[in-house]
Design a protein around this motif. Structure first.
Motif, PDB file in Angstrom:
ATOM      1  N   GLN A 139     -11.238  18.061  -8.820  1.00  0.00           N
ATOM      2  CA  GLN A 139     -12.599  18.001  -9.337  1.00  0.00           C
ATOM      3  C   GLN A 139     -12.656  17.991 -10.855  1.00  0.00           C
ATOM      4  N   PHE A 140     -11.708  18.690 -11.492  1.00  0.00           N
ATOM      5  CA  PHE A 140     -11.720  18.726 -12.944  1.00  0.00           C
ATOM      6  C   PHE A 140     -10.349  19.125 -13.464  1.00  0.00           C
ATOM      7  N   GLU A 141     -10.164  18.905 -14.733  1.00  0.00           N
ATOM      8  CA  GLU A 141      -8.897  19.201 -15.392  1.00  0.00           C
ATOM      9  C   GLU A 141      -8.533  20.673 -15.218  1.00  0.00           C
ATOM     10  N   GLY A 142      -7.267  20.903 -14.839  1.00  0.00           N
ATOM     11  CA  GLY A 142      -6.763  22.261 -14.718  1.00  0.00           C
ATOM     12  C   GLY A 142      -6.975  22.916 -13.373  1.00  0.00           C
ATOM     13  N   ASP A 143      -7.585  22.223 -12.411  1.00  0.00           N
ATOM     14  CA  ASP A 143      -7.832  22.871 -11.117  1.00  0.00           C
ATOM     15  C   ASP A 143      -6.602  22.880 -10.204  1.00  0.00           C
ATOM     16  N   GLY A 144      -5.528  22.191 -10.610  1.00  0.00           N
ATOM     17  CA  GLY A 144      -4.284  22.212  -9.843  1.00  0.00           C
ATOM     18  C   GLY A 144      -4.313  21.414  -8.560  1.00  0.00           C
ATOM     19  N   ARG A 145      -5.335  20.615  -8.372  1.00  0.00           N
ATOM     20  CA  ARG A 145      -5.459  19.828  -7.145  1.00  0.00           C
ATOM     21  C   ARG A 145      -4.968  18.406  -7.350  1.00  0.00           C
ATOM     22  N   THR A 146      -4.512  17.820  -6.252  1.00  0.00           N
ATOM     23  CA  THR A 146      -4.139  16.412  -6.224  1.00  0.00           C
ATOM     24  C   THR A 146      -5.364  15.638  -5.739  1.00  0.00           C
ATOM     25  N   PRO A 147      -5.728  14.528  -6.409  1.00  0.00           N
ATOM     26  CA  PRO A 147      -6.922  13.781  -5.999  1.00  0.00           C
ATOM     27  C   PRO A 147      -6.821  13.280  -4.557  1.00  0.00           C
ATOM     28  N   GLU A 148      -7.973  12.969  -3.995  1.00  0.00           N
ATOM     29  CA  GLU A 148      -8.071  12.331  -2.679  1.00  0.00           C
ATOM     30  C   GLU A 148      -8.949  11.101  -2.837  1.00  0.00           C
ATOM     31  N   GLY A 149      -8.590  10.031  -2.142  1.00  0.00           N
ATOM     32  CA  GLY A 149      -9.379   8.814  -2.203  1.00  0.00           C
ATOM     33  C   GLY A 149      -8.496   7.602  -2.404  1.00  0.00           C
ATOM     34  N   VAL A 150      -9.124   6.510  -2.787  1.00  0.00           N
ATOM     35  CA  VAL A 150      -8.419   5.255  -3.018  1.00  0.00           C
ATOM     36  C   VAL A 150      -8.279   5.038  -4.520  1.00  0.00           C
ATOM     37  N   TYR A 151      -7.043   4.852  -4.945  1.00  0.00           N
ATOM     38  CA  TYR A 151      -6.722   4.620  -6.347  1.00  0.00           C
ATOM     39  C   TYR A 151      -5.735   3.462  -6.417  1.00  0.00           C
ATOM     40  N   TYR A 152      -5.185   3.211  -7.584  1.00  0.00           N
ATOM     41  CA  TYR A 152      -4.215   2.127  -7.776  1.00  0.00           C
ATOM     42  C   TYR A 152      -3.085   2.615  -8.662  1.00  0.00           C
ATOM     43  N   ILE A 153      -1.923   2.033  -8.466  1.00  0.00           N
ATOM     44  CA  ILE A 153      -0.823   2.269  -9.391  1.00  0.00           C
ATOM     45  C   ILE A 153      -1.189   1.488 -10.651  1.00  0.00           C
TER      46      ILE A 153
ATOM     47  N   GLN B 110       0.839  -1.192   0.000  1.00  0.00           N
ATOM     48  CA  GLN B 110       0.000   0.000   0.000  1.00  0.00           C
ATOM     49  C   GLN B 110       0.878   1.247   0.000  1.00  0.00           C
ATOM     50  N   VAL B 111       0.395   2.282  -0.655  1.00  0.00           N
ATOM     51  CA  VAL B 111       1.008   3.611  -0.592  1.00  0.00           C
ATOM     52  C   VAL B 111       0.009   4.492   0.149  1.00  0.00           C
ATOM     53  N   TYR B 112       0.497   5.258   1.121  1.00  0.00           N
ATOM     54  CA  TYR B 112      -0.362   6.173   1.857  1.00  0.00           C
ATOM     55  C   TYR B 112       0.209   7.580   1.716  1.00  0.00           C
ATOM     56  N   VAL B 113      -0.614   8.512   1.247  1.00  0.00           N
ATOM     57  CA  VAL B 113      -0.207   9.904   1.078  1.00  0.00           C
ATOM     58  C   VAL B 113      -1.019  10.760   2.040  1.00  0.00           C
TER      59      VAL B 113
ATOM     60  N   ASP C 215       2.301  -2.455 -10.483  1.00  0.00           N
ATOM     61  CA  ASP C 215       0.961  -2.112 -10.941  1.00  0.00           C
ATOM     62  C   ASP C 215      -0.051  -2.862 -10.098  1.00  0.00           C
ATOM     63  N   GLY C 216      -1.133  -2.192  -9.745  1.00  0.00           N
ATOM     64  CA  GLY C 216      -2.179  -2.794  -8.911  1.00  0.00           C
ATOM     65  C   GLY C 216      -2.033  -2.456  -7.434  1.00  0.00           C
ATOM     66  N   THR C 217      -0.902  -1.861  -7.026  1.00  0.00           N
ATOM     67  CA  THR C 217      -0.723  -1.488  -5.613  1.00  0.00           C
ATOM     68  C   THR C 217      -1.705  -0.372  -5.271  1.00  0.00           C
ATOM     69  N   PRO C 218      -2.494  -0.526  -4.203  1.00  0.00           N
ATOM     70  CA  PRO C 218      -3.422   0.554  -3.813  1.00  0.00           C
ATOM     71  C   PRO C 218      -2.658   1.767  -3.292  1.00  0.00           C
ATOM     72  N   ILE C 219      -3.192   2.932  -3.602  1.00  0.00           N
ATOM     73  CA  ILE C 219      -2.668   4.197  -3.067  1.00  0.00           C
ATOM     74  C   ILE C 219      -3.834   4.949  -2.448  1.00  0.00           C
ATOM     75  N   ILE C 220      -3.672   5.282  -1.184  1.00  0.00           N
ATOM     76  CA  ILE C 220      -4.686   6.054  -0.459  1.00  0.00           C
ATOM     77  C   ILE C 220      -4.140   7.468  -0.324  1.00  0.00           C
ATOM     78  N   ILE C 221      -4.891   8.420  -0.848  1.00  0.00           N
ATOM     79  CA  ILE C 221      -4.482   9.819  -0.771  1.00  0.00           C
ATOM     80  C   ILE C 221      -5.465  10.519   0.157  1.00  0.00           C
ATOM     81  N   ALA C 222      -4.957  10.891   1.344  1.00  0.00           N
ATOM     82  CA  ALA C 222      -5.783  11.480   2.387  1.00  0.00           C
ATOM     83  C   ALA C 222      -5.577  12.998   2.429  1.00  0.00           C
ATOM     84  N   PRO C 223      -6.660  13.723   2.802  1.00  0.00           N
ATOM     85  CA  PRO C 223      -6.527  15.180   2.900  1.00  0.00           C
ATOM     86  C   PRO C 223      -5.470  15.548   3.924  1.00  0.00           C
TER      87      PRO C 223
END
Length: 165
Positions: free
Chosen positions: A69-83, A34-37, A157-165
């Motif tokens: 939220q959308f392209e160009g907003d300069g934000r890093t996503p939050e949530g559970v994703y995967y490599i 797991q990757v935790y951010v 590939d397939g490793t979960p990444i959790i990106i927390a606020p």
């Protein structure tokens, strides 16, 4: 004849020495499960179950507060994703892809008539952060070039990444 052999030997040694500077490392340690951010602390952790294998200081998107939220907003996503991919020819030294956007992200952007964007990566700096503010990416997670070399070798590939606020 002796001079030719000496020159060939030196050329061979130079070739071997150059191989030691490769950006492609190998990793034989415990699997990264797991990757935790933590965006608030600007830290990324590579974990083997609950054990921290490595931690890194990170840079984020230039508008780091809140979920992308959308392209160009300069934000890093939050949530559970995967490599989900690797880029050995990245403009940022090396990079590993994050599976943003997921179906929820696509629908949320579509609801406001925008594209969710994409191409979110963990990547190096390749000299692009010089003179930039601490959070300088367009939504990616940046580490030092030497660090992305290790991360690139450690993550699968397939490793979960959790990106927390």
């Amino acid at each position: 004849m002796h001079l030719i052999r000496t020159l060939l030997l030196l050329a061979g040694l130079a070739t071997l020495a150059a191989c030691g500077d490769s950006k492609f490392k190998t990793y034989n340690g415990p699997e990264v499960t797991q990757v935790y951010v933590n965006k608030t602390d600007r830290k990324m952790y590579l974990l083997h179950h609950t054990k921290v294998l490595e931690s890194y200081d990170i840079a984020l998107g230039f508008a780091p507060q809140g979920h992308k939220q959308f392209e160009g907003d300069g934000r890093t996503p939050e949530g559970v994703y995967y490599i989900d991919r690797r880029n050995p020819n990245s403009a940022y030294h090396l990079s590993v892809g994050i599976s943003y956007p997921n179906p929820y992200d696509r629908e949320a952007a579509r609801a406001v008539g925008k594209s969710p964007g994409g191409d979110i990566f963990i990547h190096g700096q390749a000299g692009k952060s010089k003179g930039m503010p601490p959070d300088w990416t367009a939504g990616c997670i940046a580490v030092k070039d030497k660090e992305i070399e290790d991360i690139y070798a450690m993550l699968r590939d397939g490793t979960p990444i959790i990106i927390a606020p």
